[in-house]
Motif scaffolding. Structure first.
Motif, PDB file in Angstrom:
ATOM      1  N   PHE A 199       0.850  -1.194   0.000  1.00  0.00           N
ATOM      2  CA  PHE A 199       0.000   0.000   0.000  1.00  0.00           C
ATOM      3  C   PHE A 199       0.881   1.237   0.000  1.00  0.00           C
ATOM      4  O   PHE A 199       1.909   1.292   0.682  1.00  0.00           O
ATOM      5  N   ASN A 200       0.461   2.228  -0.771  1.00  0.00           N
ATOM      6  CA  ASN A 200       1.167   3.512  -0.797  1.00  0.00           C
ATOM      7  C   ASN A 200       0.132   4.611  -0.959  1.00  0.00           C
ATOM      8  O   ASN A 200      -0.543   4.694  -1.989  1.00  0.00           O
ATOM      9  N   GLY A 201      -0.046   5.421   0.095  1.00  0.00           N
ATOM     10  CA  GLY A 201      -1.061   6.456   0.010  1.00  0.00           C
ATOM     11  C   GLY A 201      -1.070   7.340   1.241  1.00  0.00           C
ATOM     12  O   GLY A 201      -0.037   7.522   1.903  1.00  0.00           O
ATOM     13  N   THR A 202      -2.221   7.875   1.551  1.00  0.00           N
ATOM     14  CA  THR A 202      -2.360   8.795   2.681  1.00  0.00           C
ATOM     15  C   THR A 202      -3.534   8.379   3.562  1.00  0.00           C
ATOM     16  O   THR A 202      -4.472   7.717   3.111  1.00  0.00           O
ATOM     17  N   ALA A 203      -3.456   8.784   4.816  1.00  0.00           N
ATOM     18  CA  ALA A 203      -4.546   8.554   5.769  1.00  0.00           C
ATOM     19  C   ALA A 203      -4.829   9.859   6.496  1.00  0.00           C
ATOM     20  O   ALA A 203      -3.900  10.587   6.861  1.00  0.00           O
ATOM     21  N   ASP A 204      -6.093  10.161   6.672  1.00  0.00           N
ATOM     22  CA  ASP A 204      -6.503  11.371   7.396  1.00  0.00           C
ATOM     23  C   ASP A 204      -7.173  10.970   8.704  1.00  0.00           C
ATOM     24  O   ASP A 204      -8.129  10.194   8.709  1.00  0.00           O
ATOM     25  N   PHE A 205      -6.651  11.514   9.790  1.00  0.00           N
ATOM     26  CA  PHE A 205      -7.148  11.210  11.123  1.00  0.00           C
ATOM     27  C   PHE A 205      -7.791  12.481  11.653  1.00  0.00           C
ATOM     28  O   PHE A 205      -7.115  13.475  11.930  1.00  0.00           O
ATOM     29  N   GLU A 206      -9.138  12.487  11.791  1.00  0.00           N
ATOM     30  CA  GLU A 206      -9.855  13.720  12.099  1.00  0.00           C
ATOM     31  C   GLU A 206     -10.290  13.852  13.553  1.00  0.00           C
ATOM     32  O   GLU A 206     -10.559  14.960  14.004  1.00  0.00           O
ATOM     33  N   ALA A 207     -10.416  12.756  14.277  1.00  0.00           N
ATOM     34  CA  ALA A 207     -10.981  12.840  15.626  1.00  0.00           C
ATOM     35  C   ALA A 207     -10.188  12.014  16.624  1.00  0.00           C
ATOM     36  O   ALA A 207     -10.698  11.020  17.164  1.00  0.00           O
ATOM     37  N   PRO A 208      -8.934  12.362  16.897  1.00  0.00           N
ATOM     38  CA  PRO A 208      -8.141  11.571  17.859  1.00  0.00           C
ATOM     39  C   PRO A 208      -8.717  11.572  19.265  1.00  0.00           C
ATOM     40  O   PRO A 208      -8.498  10.633  20.033  1.00  0.00           O
ATOM     41  N   GLU A 209      -9.477  12.616  19.614  1.00  0.00           N
ATOM     42  CA  GLU A 209     -10.020  12.696  20.978  1.00  0.00           C
ATOM     43  C   GLU A 209     -10.994  11.561  21.268  1.00  0.00           C
ATOM     44  O   GLU A 209     -11.171  11.182  22.436  1.00  0.00           O
ATOM     45  N   LEU A 210     -11.618  10.999  20.238  1.00  0.00           N
ATOM     46  CA  LEU A 210     -12.529   9.875  20.457  1.00  0.00           C
ATOM     47  C   LEU A 210     -11.788   8.623  20.914  1.00  0.00           C
ATOM     48  O   LEU A 210     -12.395   7.697  21.449  1.00  0.00           O
ATOM     49  N   PHE A 211     -10.480   8.586  20.710  1.00  0.00           N
ATOM     50  CA  PHE A 211      -9.653   7.458  21.137  1.00  0.00           C
ATOM     51  C   PHE A 211      -8.738   7.855  22.299  1.00  0.00           C
ATOM     52  O   PHE A 211      -7.735   7.202  22.566  1.00  0.00           O
ATOM     53  N   ASP A 212      -9.102   8.977  22.977  1.00  0.00           N
ATOM     54  CA  ASP A 212      -8.316   9.496  24.110  1.00  0.00           C
ATOM     55  C   ASP A 212      -6.882   9.802  23.702  1.00  0.00           C
ATOM     56  O   ASP A 212      -5.931   9.561  24.460  1.00  0.00           O
ATOM     57  N   LEU A 213      -6.712  10.363  22.491  1.00  0.00           N
ATOM     58  CA  LEU A 213      -5.400  10.743  21.986  1.00  0.00           C
ATOM     59  C   LEU A 213      -5.303  12.262  21.888  1.00  0.00           C
ATOM     60  O   LEU A 213      -6.327  12.955  21.777  1.00  0.00           O
ATOM     61  N   PRO A 214      -4.092  12.821  21.914  1.00  0.00           N
ATOM     62  CA  PRO A 214      -3.921  14.280  21.844  1.00  0.00           C
ATOM     63  C   PRO A 214      -4.465  14.848  20.538  1.00  0.00           C
ATOM     64  O   PRO A 214      -4.302  14.232  19.473  1.00  0.00           O
ATOM     65  N   PRO A 215      -5.091  16.034  20.583  1.00  0.00           N
ATOM     66  CA  PRO A 215      -5.628  16.660  19.373  1.00  0.00           C
ATOM     67  C   PRO A 215      -4.557  16.902  18.306  1.00  0.00           C
ATOM     68  O   PRO A 215      -4.860  16.949  17.114  1.00  0.00           O
ATOM     69  N   GLY A 216      -3.293  17.054  18.742  1.00  0.00           N
ATOM     70  CA  GLY A 216      -2.213  17.308  17.794  1.00  0.00           C
ATOM     71  C   GLY A 216      -1.962  16.172  16.817  1.00  0.00           C
ATOM     72  O   GLY A 216      -1.255  16.350  15.821  1.00  0.00           O
ATOM     73  N   LEU A 217      -2.526  14.999  17.089  1.00  0.00           N
ATOM     74  CA  LEU A 217      -2.335  13.877  16.176  1.00  0.00           C
ATOM     75  C   LEU A 217      -3.286  13.931  14.977  1.00  0.00           C
ATOM     76  O   LEU A 217      -3.162  13.125  14.048  1.00  0.00           O
ATOM     77  N   ALA A 218      -4.229  14.877  14.994  1.00  0.00           N
ATOM     78  CA  ALA A 218      -5.134  15.019  13.854  1.00  0.00           C
ATOM     79  C   ALA A 218      -4.351  15.527  12.651  1.00  0.00           C
ATOM     80  O   ALA A 218      -3.374  16.278  12.779  1.00  0.00           O
ATOM     81  N   GLY A 219      -4.775  15.098  11.466  1.00  0.00           N
ATOM     82  CA  GLY A 219      -4.114  15.568  10.249  1.00  0.00           C
ATOM     83  C   GLY A 219      -3.882  14.449   9.256  1.00  0.00           C
ATOM     84  O   GLY A 219      -4.422  13.343   9.379  1.00  0.00           O
ATOM     85  N   SER A 220      -3.057  14.745   8.258  1.00  0.00           N
ATOM     86  CA  SER A 220      -2.799  13.803   7.170  1.00  0.00           C
ATOM     87  C   SER A 220      -1.468  13.082   7.380  1.00  0.00           C
ATOM     88  O   SER A 220      -0.470  13.709   7.759  1.00  0.00           O
ATOM     89  N   TYR A 221      -1.457  11.793   7.126  1.00  0.00           N
ATOM     90  CA  TYR A 221      -0.268  10.959   7.270  1.00  0.00           C
ATOM     91  C   TYR A 221       0.047  10.282   5.930  1.00  0.00           C
ATOM     92  O   TYR A 221      -0.862   9.813   5.235  1.00  0.00           O
ATOM     93  N   ALA A 222       1.323  10.245   5.596  1.00  0.00           N
ATOM     94  CA  ALA A 222       1.767   9.475   4.430  1.00  0.00           C
ATOM     95  C   ALA A 222       2.125   8.069   4.904  1.00  0.00           C
ATOM     96  O   ALA A 222       2.883   7.904   5.864  1.00  0.00           O
TER      97      ALA A 222
END
Length: 271
Positions: A199-222
């Motif tokens: 696999f080669n692409g991108t993932a967008d994580f929009e709601a980290p707070e729903l998993f008790d994760l810091p808001p700073g982890l929201a965004g686009s990942y390669a």
């Protein structure tokens, strides 16, 4: 349970080397999904060369018709679905199929799934596939998975591609509205010795707070997964890379026996 199961075919077509089925279906089917299904033990079979055999005659199913399928979920949810489609083999032996699934709950449309696919048999089988699916928050899939209410989001999935089964490639996209999504190129290789995927692409994580994760982890990942393989009952992933601008780059490689008796992994994080 089934009611008024129908099979209409043309016996005379057999003399021309064809099996022609005008309709196979049922007026109504009832499915009750079990709460906890017992595990299925795989049968031990000798390894054989991977190939899709040629059918001895042409097969044509003009209509798959299951217009009313009642589905009962363990949590008490009730759905009604229709399954329509067709199957045919060409003069060259290519198997082609079209299937459309539509589900409703209390008269409201919910899940929708469409599949267009074909496969050419032989020692070098070629697969074409175009799959699309849309699932609302009150759809059958979410009811089966029994997800918490806050994680139930409208879901859309599409997969399309063509190529040899030993080196198939395509495009995949999945979006859970307001939660997460990913898109990119996917590769698949199936042989008698191993299964490989990439696999080669991108993932967008929009709601980290729903998993008790810091808001700073929201965004686009390669995301890059050069090779994910199953060889000799060992699952191996080498060179997995996940990167987010301004945050970190993570690389991981791992190996694990499918019976989970042995696991090894290594990686590094660059900030």
């Amino acid at each position: 349970d089934g009611r008024n199961i129908r099979l209409a075919w043309r016996p005379g077509a057999l003399f021309g080397g064809r099996l022609v089925v005008d309709t196979v279906g049922a007026e109504q089917l009832s499915l009750s999904l079990p709460d906890n299904a017992p595990p299925i033990e795989p049968d031990e079979e000798e390894a054989v060369a991977f190939a899709i055999p040629h059918l001895p005659i042409r097969v044509i199913v003009r209509q798959l018709a299951f217009p009313s399928v009642a589905i009962s979920i363990p949590d008490g949810s009730q759905y009604r679905a229709s399954v329509l489609g067709d199957v045919a083999t060409s003069e060259t032996g290519e198997i082609q199929t079209t299937i459309d699934v539509a589900a409703d709950q209390d008269g409201r449309p919910v899940d929708r799934v469409g599949l267009r696919a074909s496969v050419t048999p032989g020692d070098a089988p070629v697969l074409f596939m175009d799959l699309s699916a849309d699932v609302p928050i009150d759809g059958v899939l979410h009811a089966i998975l029994d997800l918490p209410a806050e994680l139930r989001r409208p879901l859309s999935v599409s997969v399309s591609g063509t190529g040899l089964l030993s080196e198939w490639s395509g495009e995949v996209k999945m979006t859970a509205q307001g939660l997460a999504g990913f898109a990119g190129k996917v590769g698949l290789g199936v042989t008698d010795a191993a299964i490989h995927a990439s696999f080669n692409g991108t993932a967008d994580f929009e709601a980290p707070e729903l998993f008790d994760l810091p808001p700073g982890l929201a965004g686009s990942y390669a995301i890059a997964v050069p090779d994910l393989s199953i060889v000799d009952d060992v699952l191996a992933a080498s060179g997995i890379r996940v990167a987010k601008d301004g945050l970190a780059v993570i690389t991981v490689s791992a190996r694990m026996k499918l019976d989970a008796t042995d696991l090894s992994a290594d990686g590094n994080i660059s900030l």
